[in-house]
Design a protein around this motif. Structure first.
Motif, short mmCIF file in Angstrom:
data_model
loop_
_atom_site.label_atom_id
_atom_site.label_comp_id
_atom_site.label_asym_id
_atom_site.label_seq_id
_atom_site.Cartn_x
_atom_site.Cartn_y
_atom_site.Cartn_z
N PHE A 174 -3.02 -6.33 -10.68
CA PHE A 174 -3.47 -5.14 -10.11
C PHE A 174 -3.44 -4.17 -11.44
N GLU A 175 -2.10 -4.24 -12.15
CA GLU A 175 -1.93 -3.55 -13.53
C GLU A 175 -3.05 -4.10 -14.42
N LYS A 176 -3.36 -5.41 -14.52
CA LYS A 176 -4.06 -6.13 -15.34
C LYS A 176 -5.53 -5.73 -14.97
N GLY A 177 -5.88 -5.13 -13.70
CA GLY A 177 -7.58 -5.06 -13.46
C GLY A 177 -8.02 -6.18 -12.76
N GLU A 178 -6.93 -7.11 -12.46
CA GLU A 178 -7.53 -8.36 -11.80
C GLU A 178 -7.98 -8.41 -10.35
N VAL A 179 -7.24 -7.34 -9.64
CA VAL A 179 -7.39 -7.09 -8.09
C VAL A 179 -7.49 -5.73 -7.78
N THR A 180 -8.24 -5.39 -6.67
CA THR A 180 -8.39 -4.26 -6.37
C THR A 180 -7.06 -3.42 -5.66
N LEU A 181 -7.16 -2.06 -5.75
CA LEU A 181 -5.85 -1.43 -5.01
C LEU A 181 -5.74 -1.77 -3.63
N GLU A 182 -6.90 -1.96 -2.87
CA GLU A 182 -6.80 -2.45 -1.28
C GLU A 182 -5.97 -3.64 -1.36
N LEU A 183 -6.27 -4.62 -2.18
CA LEU A 183 -5.85 -5.87 -2.07
C LEU A 183 -4.24 -5.80 -2.37
N TYR A 184 -3.92 -5.16 -3.52
CA TYR A 184 -2.56 -4.71 -3.85
C TYR A 184 -1.63 -4.37 -2.56
N ASN A 185 -2.54 -3.19 -2.25
CA ASN A 185 -1.47 -2.43 -1.08
C ASN A 185 -1.54 -3.42 0.15
N GLN A 186 -2.16 -4.50 0.58
CA GLN A 186 -2.27 -5.08 1.42
C GLN A 186 -0.94 -6.31 1.40
N SER A 187 -0.97 -6.50 0.30
CA SER A 187 0.21 -7.59 -0.04
C SER A 187 1.65 -6.81 -0.15
N ARG A 188 1.62 -5.56 -0.40
CA ARG A 188 2.81 -4.88 -0.26
C ARG A 188 3.18 -4.57 1.09
N LEU A 189 2.18 -4.09 1.90
CA LEU A 189 2.39 -4.27 3.27
C LEU A 189 2.88 -5.37 4.10
N ILE A 190 2.38 -6.36 3.68
CA ILE A 190 3.01 -7.81 4.15
C ILE A 190 4.15 -8.01 3.84
N SER A 191 4.58 -7.49 2.41
CA SER A 191 6.17 -7.76 2.01
C SER A 191 7.13 -7.03 2.50
N THR A 192 6.80 -5.77 2.84
CA THR A 192 7.59 -4.88 3.49
C THR A 192 7.88 -5.29 5.15
#
Length: 222
Positions: A174-192
């Motif tokens: 996400f920081e490199k701009g390779e994935v969207t914010l939505e995709l990054y947030n989804q991965s964080r929710l799953i991790s949490t």
């Protein structure tokens, strides 16, 4: 959406791969038998039941020996120089006189008393056997719950570690701009979510461990 679905599918496959593992190899029969014996040696209620059985067993021997209570001995001493009031009475003699009495009523009651004592002992034995069976079943239940909690803790720990790696990878992309914010947030929710499950499994493990240790009277680590 396709990428989000791929992340969720990856997580599901990862968790399922752990969940398919069996806990049967973790069941140690020798440990379980040792825990059952430790519970028998430790539990105050079991000691009380055992003392009751011993007490009732003693009552059987006491009832059998009490047959001697049927007889009572007595003696009477009359000085030789003492003159009998009625010299013609053949039962009045000088010197030492002995006597034995026999209680017929008590004699007739004794067999029933002994039989009752034996029956009470048999009941006490059966009660102790039933108590030991219930105690063993309770130890087994708590041991199986403990093994299950330990297995769930391992699964959720591995799942949390994997999903944490996925979330970190998505953050990097996400920081490199390779994935969207939505995709990054989804991965964080799953991790949490998996981290929360891990914490809950830790609590369940500690609770079930305490319940097992409560039965055996020692720390499992010992």
């Amino acid at each position: 959406m396709k990428k989000i679905f791929i992340i969720i599918a990856f997580v599901a496959i990862s968790v399922n791969s752990y969940a398919q593992e069996t806990i049967l190899p973790n069941i140690n029969t020798a440990d379980l038998e040792k825990y059952i014996q430790m519970a028998k040696d430790f539990m105050p209620k079991r000691k009380l039941q055992n003392a009751k059985t011993v007490s009732v067993k003693t009552a059987v021997a006491s009832a059998q020996v009490s047959y001697l209570d049927l007889f009572s001995a007595s003696y009477f001493y009359r000085p030789s120089e003492r003159v009998a009031v009625n010299p013609t009475n053949p039962f009045v003699v000088n010197g030492m006189q002995y006597g034995i009495t026999f209680n017929l009523g008590t004699f007739l009651q004794k067999p029933f008393a002994v039989k009752k004592a034996k029956a009470d002992y048999k009941v006490a034995q059966l009660e102790q056997q039933d108590f030991d069976i219930q105690l063993a079943n309770e130890v087994k239940r708590r041991y199986y719950d403990y093994i299950q909690a330990l297995a769930e803790l391992k699964i959720n720990t591995l799942s949390a570690q994997d999903n944490k790696g996925v979330a970190e990878s998505m953050r990097y992309k996400f920081e490199k701009g390779e994935v969207t914010l939505e995709l990054y947030n989804q991965s964080r929710l799953i991790s949490t979510s998996t981290l929360t499950a891990k914490i809950q499994s830790e609590v369940n493990y500690l609770k079930r461990k305490d319940l097992l240790e409560e039965m055996i009277g020692q720390k499992i680590a010992n």
